[in-house]
Design an enzyme around this catalytic site. Structure first.
Site, PDB file in Angstrom:
ATOM      1  N   ARG A 235       0.854  -1.181   0.000  1.00  0.00           N
ATOM      2  CA  ARG A 235       0.000   0.000   0.000  1.00  0.00           C
ATOM      3  C   ARG A 235       0.894   1.235   0.000  1.00  0.00           C
ATOM      4  O   ARG A 235       2.104   1.134   0.141  1.00  0.00           O
ATOM      5  CB  ARG A 235      -0.946  -0.016   1.208  1.00  0.00           C
ATOM      6  CG  ARG A 235      -0.255  -0.411   2.508  1.00  0.00           C
ATOM      7  CD  ARG A 235      -0.830   0.238   3.689  1.00  0.00           C
ATOM      8  NE  ARG A 235      -0.722   1.677   3.598  1.00  0.00           N
ATOM      9  CZ  ARG A 235       0.408   2.345   3.795  1.00  0.00           C
ATOM     10  NH1 ARG A 235       1.523   1.748   4.089  1.00  0.00           N
ATOM     11  NH2 ARG A 235       0.432   3.658   3.683  1.00  0.00           N
TER      12      ARG A 235
ATOM     13  N   ALA B  19       0.970   5.137  -2.157  1.00  0.00           N
ATOM     14  CA  ALA B  19       0.930   5.441  -3.592  1.00  0.00           C
ATOM     15  C   ALA B  19       2.200   5.033  -4.347  1.00  0.00           C
ATOM     16  O   ALA B  19       2.113   4.321  -5.360  1.00  0.00           O
ATOM     17  CB  ALA B  19       0.621   6.928  -3.788  1.00  0.00           C
TER      18      ALA B  19
ATOM     19  N   ARG C  74      -6.842  -0.423  -7.452  1.00  0.00           N
ATOM     20  CA  ARG C  74      -7.150   0.688  -6.534  1.00  0.00           C
ATOM     21  C   ARG C  74      -7.294   1.954  -7.382  1.00  0.00           C
ATOM     22  O   ARG C  74      -6.453   2.218  -8.251  1.00  0.00           O
ATOM     23  CB  ARG C  74      -6.062   0.854  -5.465  1.00  0.00           C
ATOM     24  CG  ARG C  74      -6.009  -0.352  -4.515  1.00  0.00           C
ATOM     25  CD  ARG C  74      -5.235  -0.058  -3.257  1.00  0.00           C
ATOM     26  NE  ARG C  74      -5.948   0.875  -2.392  1.00  0.00           N
ATOM     27  CZ  ARG C  74      -5.397   1.460  -1.332  1.00  0.00           C
ATOM     28  NH1 ARG C  74      -4.143   1.228  -1.023  1.00  0.00           N
ATOM     29  NH2 ARG C  74      -6.107   2.278  -0.585  1.00  0.00           N
TER      30      ARG C  74
ATOM     31  N   ASP D 147      -1.830  10.841  -2.607  1.00  0.00           N
ATOM     32  CA  ASP D 147      -2.109   9.789  -3.592  1.00  0.00           C
ATOM     33  C   ASP D 147      -2.320  10.359  -4.976  1.00  0.00           C
ATOM     34  O   ASP D 147      -2.108   9.683  -5.976  1.00  0.00           O
ATOM     35  CB  ASP D 147      -3.318   8.966  -3.155  1.00  0.00           C
ATOM     36  CG  ASP D 147      -2.928   8.094  -1.980  1.00  0.00           C
ATOM     37  OD1 ASP D 147      -2.894   8.608  -0.849  1.00  0.00           O
ATOM     38  OD2 ASP D 147      -2.602   6.911  -2.192  1.00  0.00           O
TER      39      ASP D 147
HETATM   40  O1  MRU Z   1      -4.756   3.464   1.589  1.00  0.00           O
HETATM   41  P1  MRU Z   1      -3.263   3.618   1.678  1.00  0.00           P
HETATM   42  O2  MRU Z   1      -2.694   3.096   2.956  1.00  0.00           O
HETATM   43  O3  MRU Z   1      -2.571   3.070   0.460  1.00  0.00           O
HETATM   44  O4  MRU Z   1      -3.073   5.186   1.679  1.00  0.00           O
HETATM   45  C1  MRU Z   1      -1.777   5.722   1.774  1.00  0.00           C
HETATM   46  C2  MRU Z   1      -1.773   7.197   1.883  1.00  0.00           C
HETATM   47  O5  MRU Z   1      -2.784   7.842   1.917  1.00  0.00           O
HETATM   48  C3  MRU Z   1      -0.436   7.846   1.868  1.00  0.00           C
HETATM   49  O6  MRU Z   1      -0.457   9.021   2.614  1.00  0.00           O
HETATM   50  C4  MRU Z   1      -0.077   8.197   0.413  1.00  0.00           C
HETATM   51  O7  MRU Z   1      -0.208   7.057  -0.387  1.00  0.00           O
HETATM   52  C5  MRU Z   1       1.272   8.723   0.295  1.00  0.00           C
HETATM   53  S1  MRU Z   1       2.443   7.411   0.538  1.00  0.00           S
HETATM   54  C6  MRU Z   1       4.009   7.955   0.392  1.00  0.00           C
END
Ligand code: MRU
Length: 357
Positions: free
Chosen positions: A48, A50, A85, A238
């Site tokens: 998980r 981004a 996703r 993201d």
């Molecule tokens: O749902 P997730 O855990 O994948 O969401 C992650 C986030 O919201 C992070 O803040 C974002 O991806 C930035 S990661 C460097």
């Protein structure tokens, strides 16, 4: 930085991932050697964050091409990965980039070229995060000097945007890790980040690197901001639109509102792979909604040391599980990119990325 949450096998046949659904209680590695396994890992959030889901999808496409490198199979595999996703633009960006590289060469070379392209994306991500860390370190240094240098700089972060979400430094936590490396004292308030509780992942990875931190419930960070116990808020993204609107884990907007009211600087760490140049603003960013079980149940260690799920309320209670929200650019003090700190505006971003004019 030693541990990475994804390791590519030297022969191009598979990747190994640190299963983030088992953390922080169990460190379990999973070998992914098929398109289906990669897609499932992204969908179920075994990987998980981004940048990491972009890198994982890039390798997943290369793995799929080992079985069938036809145009049709390439298109179908790309569609499977894109559908895992919806919110993080890194996923679409990485899949398109690897698809483009593969299509440009004969079928026999496609898997090899795609694997190399995925490796290039991974290497660029590490470099971008390191650069974000250096630019953010400058901000932390200035805060430390401004407060007379007498105490650590107190950072508030939301969700997990550290090395578990990328490959090495992470994005929002990169300045924190660079500060720790340079001996600049820093402490991190970690939002728990319901419902998936990524804050515990953040606490775990900060603990692994020896960075002082404390977890607070999501609703408590407003209080900390109001009482002057936070010097700077650092979050990831993201998807960031051309105008600097930042989509990040749900609850980010409320932190931005509170930080604005409290007069605390609020920055998003934005690698260029997270910028969607096709969107004028954040209104059209697709917001992921996930299954209700993530809200109705929590996972944790039971009294016998086993990871178990516990129901929080009456069975059948209606739930909406909204994964992300958009923080309008006006609430951001700036965007920390790999090319420097930009004003959160189209002009600010274009000054650093003139090729996107
Ligand atoms: O749902 P997730 O855990 O994948 O969401 C992650 C986030 O919201 C992070 O803040 C974002 O991806 C930035 S990661 C460097």
């Amino acid at each position: 930085m030693a541990v990475r949450p994804l390791v590519a096998s030297p022969d191009g046949s598979a990747i190994s991932i640190l299963d983030q659904t088992r953390l922080p209680h169990e460190e379990e590695w999973r070998r992914l050697d098929s398109l289906e396994a990669v897609a499932t890992a992204i969908r179920t959030m075994q990987v998980r964050g981004a940048p990491l889901i972009g890198i994982t999808a890039a390798y997943g496409l290369a793995i799929a091409l080992r079985i069938d490198a036809s145009d049709q199979a390439l298109g179908e595999a790309a569609a499977v990965l894109r559908a895992t996703r919806p919110t993080a633009i890194n996923l679409r960006w990485a899949v398109e980039r690897v698809s483009g590289a593969a299509r440009a060469v004969p079928r026999a070379d496609r898997a090899r070229i795609a694997w190399a392209e995925a490796g290039a994306i991974a290497a660029e991500d590490i470099a971008a995060c390191r650069a974000i860390g250096d630019h953010g370190l400058g901000l932390l240094r200035r805060l430390h000097q401004a407060q007379g240098g007498g105490r650590p700089v107190r950072v508030l972060t939301h969700c997990n945007a550290g090395w578990l979400a990328a490959l090495e430094y992470g994005t929002a936590l990169a300045p924190v890790y660079r500060a720790a490396e340079e001996g600049l004292p820093v402490e991190v308030w970690v939002d728990e980040t319901r419902p998936r509780n990524q804050g515990w992942l953040t606490a775990w990875e900060l603990g692994q690197r020896g960075v002082p931190h404390a977890v607070v419930t999501d609703n408590a960070s407003g209080h900390l901001l109001q009482r002057g116990e936070v010097d700077i808020v650092l979050v990831g993204t993201d998807r960031t639109a051309r105008n600097g609107d930042v989509c990040n884990k749900v609850g980010t907007w409320l932190k931005a509102l509170a930080a604005d009211e409290a007069g605390v600087p609020f920055y998003a760490a934005v690698p260029s792979s997270s910028i969607d140049w096709s969107l004028a603003d954040g209104r059209a960013i697709p917001i992921e909604e996930r299954e209700s079980g993530e809200v109705t149940h929590v996972h944790g260690l039971d009294g016998t040391g086993r990871v178990t799920a516990v129901a929080l309320g009456p069975a059948g209670t209606p739930v909406r599980n909204i994964g992300f929200d958009v923080t309008p650019a006006r609430y951001l003090t700036g965007l920390i990119t790999e090319r420097g700190v930009a004003a959160a505006s189209e002009a600010g971003l274009l000054a650093l990325f003139p090729e996107q004019r």
